[in-house]
Design a protein around this motif. Structure first.
Motif: not given
Length: 375
Positions: A53, A56-57, A59-63
């Protein structure tokens, strides 16, 4: 043709680290439908359900770059241990943290002492800094702190200790370590690798080293999230030390050495005490099962305080390793540690433990195994 490139001198004496075989590799090589891996001391229960969990949170902003200061993780470690956030160094697993110690304190011609057999990376990082490694044999499978003290010279800069020791799973106690630290010069760093500390059975007198750093500023404690937290693939761990030592070690660290997913996952794992308790209990039951079954098989073993166990088969470990591979079981042959008739077995789930025992029974009875015994 020999190259004229100026490779560092220390590289000439280093053998590349060889990890345990991957499951997918064995399935492909041998065409097996099911393989279990009990070779690399990985967590058989995976990781806390909170970890995916958290990952995944993130990875919403991998940049975005990760937190280069690991501030949230350090704050939680500080809350749990009572040490200041500035006393922690966050690294890509124990491998990188051990390298930081060597880079900080070891130079050409310096000496570092380590027990043997123990974790080979201590020797590798020492040689990379063109230092000299002094090996001190174990005594009855235990780290001999008195023998280590006798090897100290004016050139000694670091003493590498592994507690519980890998591969034997043995520990030295609070009293033994305290006497040792009192006796050695305060100018010598004691790097205490505690990768398996969370598996130690209560009542064994295991030292609470994190509370000793204030008294012994030459002490560095190394811990990992790979084992009881089950984050081996994410590569994250921490060192605890005096503020001064942590500051110097952090100067060796790349700015973004630990990625954001690893940081968030470690933080989530720290907050799930229930998962860690389940892993501990599975390990406790697994080692008791191995004690019982090895006894029934008439095999000697080393009682362990870690998540693995060494068993003496009286036969060549490389031969048994290959035979067990064919049965779909990956273990670590003792030859890797100079213990040719021993196997190191990671403690798995009870199902995996039973599969290994049945495979071991089978290969020990095989004619080729019986003929390979070395006296």
């Amino acid at each position: 043709m020999s190259s004229a490139l100026p490779y560092k001198k220390g590289l000439h004496s280093i053998d590349p680290y060889i990890p345990g075989k991957r499951l997918e590799e064995v399935v492909k090589e041998l065409g097996l439908s099911k393989v279990i891996k009990l070779a690399s001391n990985e967590n058989p229960l995976g990781c806390s359900p909170r970890v995916p969990e958290a990952a995944v949170a993130v990875l919403q902003a991998p940049s975005r770059y990760p937190d280069g200061g690991n501030s949230e993780l350090k704050a939680e470690l500080s809350r749990l241990t009572g040490l200041g956030p500035q006393q922690f160094v966050i690294g890509a697993g124990s491998f990188e943290l051990i390298a930081f110690v060597a880079e900080t304190f070891i130079g050409p011609g310096d000496e570092a002492i380590m027990p043997t057999p123990s974790f080979s990376w201590y020797g590798t990082v020492t040689k990379l800094q063109e230092g000299r490694i002094i090996q001190v044999p174990l005594t009855t499978h235990n780290v001999d702190l008195d023998a280590i003290k006798r090897e100290i010279t004016a050139k000694t800069k670091v003493i590498w200790l592994c507690n519980p020791n890998n591969p034997t799973g043995t520990i030295f106690t609070d009293e033994q370590l305290r006497r040792f630290l009192e006796d050695i010069p305060s100018s010598i760093v004691v790097a205490m690798d505690e990768a398996y500390c969370d598996f130690v059975t209560g009542g064994q007198g295991y030292p609470d080293t994190l509370n000793w750093i204030g008294r012994y500023p030459n002490l560095i404690v190394l811990r990992t999230f790979s084992k009881i937290y089950g984050l081996a693939s994410l590569r994250i761990g921490y060192a605890a030390a005096s503020e001064e030592t942590a500051d110097y070690m952090n100067r060796c660290r790349q700015i973004f050495n630990v990625n954001a997913v690893a940081q968030a996952s470690a933080l989530a794992g720290l907050k799930d005490a229930g998962f860690r308790e389940r892993v501990y209990e599975n390990n406790r039951l697994g080692k008791e099962y191995f004690y019982k079954t090895f006894g029934e098989l008439g095999l000697d073993y080393i009682p362990t305080e870690a998540s693995f166990i060494m068993v003496h088969t009286g036969q060549d470990s490389d031969t048994l390793y290959q035979q067990l591979l064919k049965e779909g079981v990956i273990i670590r042959p003792g030859s890797a540690y100079g213990m040719r008739e021993w196997l190191r077995i990671s403690i798995g789930t009870m199902e995996e433990n039973r599969i290994f025992i049945e495979a071991l029974r089978k290969v020990l009875k095989a004619p080729e195994a019986a003929g390979s015994s070395k006296n």
